[in-house]
Design a protein around this motif. Structure first.
Motif, PDB file in Angstrom:
ATOM      1  N   ARG A   1       6.798   6.484  -1.721  1.00  0.00           N
ATOM      2  CA  ARG A   1       6.959   5.164  -2.352  1.00  0.00           C
ATOM      3  C   ARG A   1       5.886   4.262  -1.817  1.00  0.00           C
ATOM      4  NH1 ARG A   1      12.783   3.325  -2.599  1.00  0.00           N
ATOM      5  NH2 ARG A   1      13.795   5.295  -2.989  1.00  0.00           N
TER       6      ARG A   1
ATOM      7  N   PHE B   1       9.278   0.790   0.291  1.00  0.00           N
ATOM      8  CA  PHE B   1       7.906   1.012  -0.162  1.00  0.00           C
ATOM      9  C   PHE B   1       6.947   0.679   0.980  1.00  0.00           C
ATOM     10  CE2 PHE B   1      10.229   0.244  -4.076  1.00  0.00           C
ATOM     11  CZ  PHE B   1       9.711   1.190  -4.942  1.00  0.00           C
ATOM     12  N   VAL B   2       5.887   1.489   1.115  1.00  0.00           N
ATOM     13  CA  VAL B   2       4.886   1.226   2.146  1.00  0.00           C
ATOM     14  C   VAL B   2       3.541   0.925   1.480  1.00  0.00           C
ATOM     15  CG1 VAL B   2       5.995   2.532   3.997  1.00  0.00           C
ATOM     16  CG2 VAL B   2       4.513   3.733   2.371  1.00  0.00           C
ATOM     17  N   PRO B   3       2.704   0.116   2.145  1.00  0.00           N
ATOM     18  CA  PRO B   3       1.433  -0.295   1.526  1.00  0.00           C
ATOM     19  C   PRO B   3       0.321   0.730   1.723  1.00  0.00           C
ATOM     20  CG  PRO B   3       1.658  -1.360   3.656  1.00  0.00           C
ATOM     21  CD  PRO B   3       2.926  -0.543   3.450  1.00  0.00           C
TER      22      PRO B   3
END
Lengths: 441, 441
Positions: free
Chosen positions: B103, B40-42
């Motif tokens: 994601r 997951f990336v912000p």
């Protein structure tokens, strides 16, 4: 009926896509690590406060830069426009629960209805750090040392923290008999960098006199070294002025602390630094990136002796600085020194119909347990599609288990940039390899 | 003239003092590390958006829970009240710049003008993570696996993710011939945990019939194992129902992935989980801390098949979850499992007049370079005063250089809890000791 709402953000606002958000959070992490290494602790305050708290009393006049409105309970509220005013309120409110001196840092968003034509944002991140409850050279120096250390951690190249002391300017103007002109002269001198010496002199002459303008220009021109500059400034204040002498002593102490910490070259006296704001009473400073002086100061601040006087009778002297995070990020980008961080994730587990989802996810979980980030591509799409996904996301490796490799008990890892595949005989050898590339880039 | 402005925050808002903020950021760091380990990336989005974006069209009716106002440019704007709606707008706007499946995780504040009498805050932190652009068992499972992994990283004790599938409920009600009652029945069942089975049955009977209420109660009662429960549910949908079979297959896939990752015990089918919200279309889930079931779900979510349909014709199916950070922090506090983090700082450099500030700061900087956080007490106050400061701040050690120790070339380190002092012959032996206590607590 296909009337969609146009997906857009307000003027002056912006989304952070992953790449930008990762760079921002890497920057924030490094700053936080530096702050903590100096004993600063984090706090947070509400985004929304009583307008009276943020804007002071006599609140009739609406500051145009402030997002101010009546909430559902008809309270007069506003979004914070900086982190200093909320911190003053915070100290007045919580002083007795805290220990003094209190060193805090605060990273948070602030909102200003600025004119966006000047490239300004209406929502941006501020980063403040202060030491409150002491008027000492030690605290002044600590703020300066923290700035130099933070910039070193960010790898922004050589920096110069240009320091001055308001006391010297005060006494100099008093010696000229024009104490009443202090604020306007300070503000004019503050523009020196922007408008140049010629224009500054003209502006000063218009405000005061040609003669005084000349003396101010002399006063704000540095000599060869900080020590020489300081001697000249004190002499222009009148050598027997006690207040000027005390300010000079404070500056000398700060410089000698910086020197003993190995930062002597990065901290200079610059009599042209005044900071426009009223509330500074002691040292003031700005920070220049020597490789990008044109972008202006990336970290500024100074000493104030009445942080919370709007809210309390308690005496809370302090010293602090504010980092312009957006400006710093832009500078890093321009210098090609974007903050690096680990790829997210390191490994894509490619999805082929010949291997069950349960097996693919089991493998991903094994890697995570060993400290390797990984994700399973969720559908058995064409390999070219899966590679292209990995490339766009910046995933460097793909693990490609299939029926054949499973039967042979090997793990085929593809280096997506080199387009070469290596087979590993065990999960542990694969992990060892991935850990080594993670460490060495 | 001593009329101070009372320093206070708005009702429902709060300051985070250092201890609370450190705990919150330690929690956030662990969650982020887990998210990143899953790929997951912000991202981040603005706090303020067009009200139309956040509330949809037909915007006349003001949602009382929303902070909505006209900005200085007379735009109808509002503070975000969740992270889901801004994410939908974000995906519609940036879809073409991104890669799918996307994601993302997002930690950020949201604002709701809630009734504070129920102990709710008007400003709180949300933490969402989603996988958008795929309708697959793999993505469904990844969200569930991420939850279990995140809870394990937080050391909150055993958890249970209780999963269900909306498709089964739909088909069950269709088989009973009351599809039109779907939303109201779902909402009633959603209250099961709160009001108990008796009251749920009564509510259902009032809405439908005594007979149907009995059948619903039977449908939502779990059997011995997830597999048995699923068999019963499918049979109550009518065994030849294709949609029910597909939903069952999806659940089986998720369970078998969880099992192969070693999380089989933590993921169960619970037919009583419905989630009240309209937009879920596939799996739904809630997360219970087995040591504190009473606080309710700490992480909930599900699959939706039209994330951004208000803003775009693009089909964006997704699955995601939201963590209640405040609830989780409160639970950790109650369980005595506050997230630990290093003391800030590890060492106080005590200040005696016999040693110059330059020397004290030089020593502090040496420690920092060796990875040991330290701060200089800024004034030469009484030792008891300096100790008491260290104690209040949670600093475990004090380095106390004085004229004598400097002359003897030793570094006296005081363990403030044990009130014992050890002399070190060199900076490196001191650092070695401090690094060992840092590692071993």
């Amino acid at each position: 009926m296909s009337s969609f709402i146009e997906p857009r953000v307000l003027k002056g606002f912006r989304d952070y896509l992953p790449e930008a958000e990762i760079a921002r959070s890497a920057l924030a992490d490094k700053l936080e690590a530096t702050f903590r290494s100096f004993g600063f602790v984090p706090i947070d305050t509400p985004a929304l406060e009583y307008a009276e708290i943020l804007l002071g009393k006599g609140g009739g006049e609406t500051d145009k830069q402030v997002y101010r409105f009546r909430d559902n309970g008809d309270r007069d509220v506003a979004l914070r426009f900086d982190l200093t005013v909320p911190f003053a309120r915070f100290m007045a409110e919580h002083c007795d629960e805290l220990y003094l001196p209190f060193r805090r840092y605060h990273l948070g968003k602030v909102w200003r209805a600025e004119n966006t034509q000047r490239g300004r944002y209406r929502e941006f991140m501020q980063c403040d750090f202060d030491i409150v409850g002491t008027d000492s050279a030690s605290a002044d120096a600590d703020i300066v040392l923290t700035i130099v250390s933070a910039m070193a951690a960010l790898d922004v190249g050589p920096v110069r923290v240009r320091v001055n002391h308001r006391g010297l300017f005060n006494r100099f103007l008093a010696a000229q008999g024009v104490s009443d002109k202090l604020v306007s002269v300070l503000r004019t001198v503050d523009k020196l960098e922007k408008v140049g010496p010629e224009e500054t002199r003209n502006l000063l002459a218009a405000e005061t006199s040609m003669d005084l303008a000349g003396r101010v220009m002399d006063f704000i021109t540095p000599e060869g070294s900080s020590a020489e500059t300081l001697r000249k400034m004190i002499s222009l204040c009148g050598n027997d002025d006690e207040e000027a002498a005390a300010a000079g002593k404070r500056l000398s102490d700060v410089f000698s602390i910086a020197t003993s910490c190995g930062f002597g070259d990065s901290v200079n006296l610059d009599p042209g630094i005044t900071r426009g704001l009223d509330y500074y009473t002691g040292i003031v400073f700005e920070t220049t990136l020597l490789e990008m002086p044109g972008i202006g100061s990336v970290c500024s601040g100074g000493r104030y002796n009445e942080l919370a006087s709007l809210y309390t009778a308690k005496n809370l002297p302090g010293v602090g600085a504010s980092i312009g995070l957006d400006r710093l990020l832009a500078a890093l980008e321009a210098l090609g020194r974007r903050q690096e961080s680990d790829p997210v994730p390191l490994v894509l587990i490619a999805n082929t119909e010949s291997v069950s989802l349960a097996q693919l996810h089991g493998q991903a979980m094994e890697l995570r347990k060993a400290g390797i980030s990984s994700e399973v591509f969720p559908e058995p799409k064409k390999m070219s599609h899966q590679y292209s996904y990995a490339e766009k996301k910046g995933i460097p490796y793909a693990l490609m288990p299939d029926g054949d490799s499973l039967a042979r008990g090997v793990l085929p890892l593809k280096d997506l940039a080199r387009r070469s595949t290596t087979e590993f005989g065990s999960l542990s050898s694969l992990v060892e390899f991935l850990k080594s590339v993670k460490m060495h880039g």
